[in-house]
Design a protein around this motif. Structure first.
Motif, PDB file in Angstrom:
ATOM      1  N   ALA A  66       3.929   8.866  13.192  1.00 55.05           N
ATOM      2  CA  ALA A  66       4.359  10.119  12.572  1.00 55.05           C
ATOM      3  C   ALA A  66       5.881  10.228  12.605  1.00 55.05           C
ATOM      4  O   ALA A  66       6.507  10.660  11.618  1.00 55.05           O
ATOM      5  N   HIS A  67       6.499   9.810  13.719  1.00 59.50           N
ATOM      6  CA  HIS A  67       7.964   9.837  13.814  1.00 59.50           C
ATOM      7  C   HIS A  67       8.586   8.875  12.811  1.00 59.50           C
ATOM      8  O   HIS A  67       9.634   9.158  12.225  1.00 59.50           O
ATOM      9  N   ALA A  68       7.932   7.722  12.600  1.00 62.97           N
ATOM     10  CA  ALA A  68       8.451   6.741  11.640  1.00 62.97           C
ATOM     11  C   ALA A  68       8.427   7.311  10.224  1.00 62.97           C
ATOM     12  O   ALA A  68       9.353   7.074   9.434  1.00 62.97           O
ATOM     13  N   LEU A  69       7.387   8.059   9.889  1.00 67.28           N
ATOM     14  CA  LEU A  69       7.341   8.712   8.578  1.00 67.28           C
ATOM     15  C   LEU A  69       8.503   9.682   8.418  1.00 67.28           C
ATOM     16  O   LEU A  69       9.136   9.762   7.359  1.00 67.28           O
ATOM     17  N   ASP A  70       8.804  10.410   9.494  1.00 69.40           N
ATOM     18  CA  ASP A  70       9.936  11.335   9.449  1.00 69.40           C
ATOM     19  C   ASP A  70      11.244  10.573   9.263  1.00 69.40           C
ATOM     20  O   ASP A  70      12.137  11.017   8.529  1.00 69.40           O
ATOM     21  N   GLU A  71      11.356   9.414   9.918  1.00 68.20           N
ATOM     22  CA  GLU A  71      12.569   8.606   9.816  1.00 68.20           C
ATOM     23  C   GLU A  71      12.769   8.081   8.398  1.00 68.20           C
ATOM     24  O   GLU A  71      13.888   8.003   7.887  1.00 68.20           O
ATOM     25  N   CYS A  72      11.657   7.730   7.750  1.00 65.77           N
ATOM     26  CA  CYS A  72      11.744   7.204   6.382  1.00 65.77           C
ATOM     27  C   CYS A  72      12.194   8.259   5.392  1.00 65.77           C
ATOM     28  O   CYS A  72      12.787   7.944   4.361  1.00 65.77           O
ATOM     29  N   GLY A  73      11.893   9.511   5.682  1.00 66.98           N
ATOM     30  CA  GLY A  73      12.187  10.567   4.735  1.00 66.98           C
ATOM     31  C   GLY A  73      10.976  10.872   3.889  1.00 66.98           C
ATOM     32  O   GLY A  73       9.841  10.903   4.382  1.00 66.98           O
ATOM     33  N   ASP A  74      11.181  11.054   2.609  1.00 62.89           N
ATOM     34  CA  ASP A  74      10.097  11.438   1.705  1.00 62.89           C
ATOM     35  C   ASP A  74       9.290  10.208   1.322  1.00 62.89           C
ATOM     36  O   ASP A  74       9.746   9.363   0.551  1.00 62.89           O
ATOM     37  N   VAL A  75       8.065  10.084   1.841  1.00 60.85           N
ATOM     38  CA  VAL A  75       7.189   8.945   1.557  1.00 60.85           C
ATOM     39  C   VAL A  75       6.070   9.397   0.631  1.00 60.85           C
ATOM     40  O   VAL A  75       5.366  10.368   0.908  1.00 60.85           O
ATOM     41  N   SER A  76       5.893   8.685  -0.483  1.00 64.72           N
ATOM     42  CA  SER A  76       4.812   9.002  -1.420  1.00 64.72           C
ATOM     43  C   SER A  76       3.525   8.271  -1.078  1.00 64.72           C
ATOM     44  O   SER A  76       2.438   8.830  -1.186  1.00 64.72           O
ATOM     45  N   VAL A  77       3.658   6.985  -0.700  1.00 65.61           N
ATOM     46  CA  VAL A  77       2.489   6.139  -0.458  1.00 65.61           C
ATOM     47  C   VAL A  77       2.716   5.287   0.779  1.00 65.61           C
ATOM     48  O   VAL A  77       3.824   4.775   1.001  1.00 65.61           O
ATOM     49  N   VAL A  78       1.659   5.124   1.570  1.00 67.91           N
ATOM     50  CA  VAL A  78       1.638   4.157   2.671  1.00 67.91           C
ATOM     51  C   VAL A  78       0.635   3.071   2.313  1.00 67.91           C
ATOM     52  O   VAL A  78      -0.498   3.366   1.931  1.00 67.91           O
ATOM     53  N   VAL A  79       1.071   1.815   2.411  1.00 68.26           N
ATOM     54  CA  VAL A  79       0.182   0.675   2.204  1.00 68.26           C
ATOM     55  C   VAL A  79      -0.085   0.057   3.571  1.00 68.26           C
ATOM     56  O   VAL A  79       0.842  -0.436   4.225  1.00 68.26           O
ATOM     57  N   LEU A  80      -1.340   0.084   4.013  1.00 62.84           N
ATOM     58  CA  LEU A  80      -1.714  -0.468   5.320  1.00 62.84           C
ATOM     59  C   LEU A  80      -2.149  -1.916   5.153  1.00 62.84           C
ATOM     60  O   LEU A  80      -3.223  -2.195   4.619  1.00 62.84           O
ATOM     61  N   CYS A  81      -1.309  -2.852   5.602  1.00 60.96           N
ATOM     62  CA  CYS A  81      -1.639  -4.278   5.529  1.00 60.96           C
ATOM     63  C   CYS A  81      -2.077  -4.828   6.881  1.00 60.96           C
ATOM     64  O   CYS A  81      -2.307  -6.037   7.017  1.00 60.96           O
ATOM     65  N   VAL A  82      -2.165  -3.980   7.877  1.00 60.90           N
ATOM     66  CA  VAL A  82      -2.717  -4.332   9.188  1.00 60.90           C
ATOM     67  C   VAL A  82      -3.748  -3.270   9.543  1.00 60.90           C
ATOM     68  O   VAL A  82      -3.657  -2.128   9.085  1.00 60.90           O
ATOM     69  N   GLU A  83      -4.719  -3.659  10.349  1.00 57.78           N
ATOM     70  CA  GLU A  83      -5.789  -2.719  10.692  1.00 57.78           C
ATOM     71  C   GLU A  83      -5.453  -1.935  11.954  1.00 57.78           C
ATOM     72  O   GLU A  83      -5.200  -2.527  13.003  1.00 57.78           O
ATOM     73  N   PRO A  84      -5.459  -0.608  11.872  1.00 62.47           N
ATOM     74  CA  PRO A  84      -5.284   0.216  13.069  1.00 62.47           C
ATOM     75  C   PRO A  84      -6.577   0.264  13.868  1.00 62.47           C
ATOM     76  O   PRO A  84      -7.627  -0.151  13.379  1.00 62.47           O
ATOM     77  N   PRO A  85      -6.521   0.771  15.088  1.00 58.95           N
ATOM     78  CA  PRO A  85      -7.747   0.825  15.904  1.00 58.95           C
ATOM     79  C   PRO A  85      -8.750   1.867  15.433  1.00 58.95           C
ATOM     80  O   PRO A  85      -9.935   1.773  15.739  1.00 58.95           O
TER      81      PRO A  85
END
Length: 351
Positions: A66-85
């Motif tokens: 969540a902090h990384a999203l804030d660091e990026c600024g305005d994010v429209s899309v996240v592409v998950l290329c690794v599997e979270p738990p």
């Protein structure tokens, strides 16, 4: 059904999680060409992502994500290329109204993200699951074969993978885990373009769990073989004898994953065939290509571009449920993907 319309240029950035890996690097490169300056690679290796102008993200750390999203600024899309738990990362994205493209292949995780459909609708977000080769292209070919027979009673999906390709650690570990799972379906001999008739063995790809729900087909089985006949025979003989059941233990799984990553006996080609049956009607679609990881990344990139520039329904959907994505196999022709059949009478060998 609510839809979201984008006009050419995304309103925000695209965060590619795992953006320097085997699949993620392809996604990042393709999207950066289409949307210059708006693609941000992310990953756990801070040195590598900073060198690429990205951000450090760890899918096992929801708060940090969540902090990384804030660091990026305005994010429209996240592409998950690794599997979270778990589905925590997907929930964070969708609750914020951030669209999601998930390359994951584990049925448990895919189902957990699918359960967030109402969350996505409420936030005006779209998510696409089953993105890649298998699941992904298998799902799209299955839909075509299903429609060719006017509604299939049974689907048989066959996937041949090149055993010489260098796969990422997540992909190899997932394969090892799949080999340890018990199966009840029988092997099937199938004709594959460019590879002849092969014996393929049942394997727990997520498409066979998804398609009965999305297409309403009562029976779906996915089978796997490798381009190396001796390696295919040895691998599935070991499964029949129970030698691979020990892979359920973490230590053994790590050891086998390391060993399999060092095996390169074949090439990098792959083939997919989807057979549909309804009464005496039979049809199939098939395609071939090279570089499973590269094509998985390109499928994810095309899906992401459609989310950003097309009209997508809000909520969580599998790739075969979105008509605007039905032509993805044709868009891959410039990358060497070839369609070999389309709803033709099936004259391949039987079981």
């Amino acid at each position: 059904m609510t839809t979201v319309k984008f006009d050419g240029t995304p309103a925000g950035k695209v965060l590619v999680v795992g953006g320097y890996g085997a699949v993620g690097a392809v996604v990042t490169a393709a999207l950066a060409e289409w949307f210059p300056g708006l693609v941000v690679p992310g990953g756990r290796d801070e040195v590598r992502v900073r060198r690429l102008g990205g951000v450090r993200v760890d899918v096992a750390d929801a708060e940090g994500f969540a902090h990384a999203l804030d660091e990026c600024g305005d994010v429209s899309v996240v592409v998950l290329c690794v599997e979270p738990p778990d589905a925590g990362i997907a929930r964070i994205c969708l609750e914020r109204g951030i669209h999601l493209v998930d390359v994951g292949a584990t049925p448990r995780l895919i189902d957990a993200v699918a359960d967030l459909h109402d969350v996505a609708v409420a936030a005006g977000a779209s998510a696409v699951l089953s993105v890649g080769v298998a699941p992904g292209l298998t799902n799209l070919l299955a839909r075509r074969a299903h429609e060719a027979v006017g509604g299939a009673e049974r689907l048989d999906l066959t996937l041949l993978l090149g055993s010489g390709e260098q796969h990422g650690g997540d992909a190899v570990r997932w394969t090892v885990e799949g080999l340890a799972e018990p199966v009840t379906a029988r092997p099937r001999r199938t004709g594959l373009p460019g590879y002849g008739t092969r014996t393929a063995h049942p394997f727990p790809f997520s498409d066979q769990h998804t398609l009965p729900r999305t297409l309403g087909v009562p029976e779906v089985t996915t089978r796997l073989c490798l381009d190396s006949r001796p390696l295919t025979a040895a691998l599935f003989a070991a499964r029949r004898t129970g030698l691979l059941s020990a892979a359920r233990r973490p230590g053994v799984r790590r050891m086998l994953t390391g060993a399999f990553r060092r095996v390169h006996l074949g090439g990098d080609g792959f083939a997919i065939r989807a057979d549909a049956r309804s009464g005496d009607r039979r049809a199939f679609w098939a395609l071939t290509g090279r570089g499973q990881g590269r094509i998985t990344g390109l499928v994810a990139a095309h899906v992401t571009r459609e989310l950003l520039t097309g009209t997508s329904p809000t909520g969580v959907h599998h790739i075969e449920q979105l008509p605007d994505l039905s032509g993805v196999p044709e868009t891959l022709a410039e990358h060497g993907v070839v369609l070999h059949a389309s709803g033709l009478p099936d004259r391949s060998p039987g079981r």
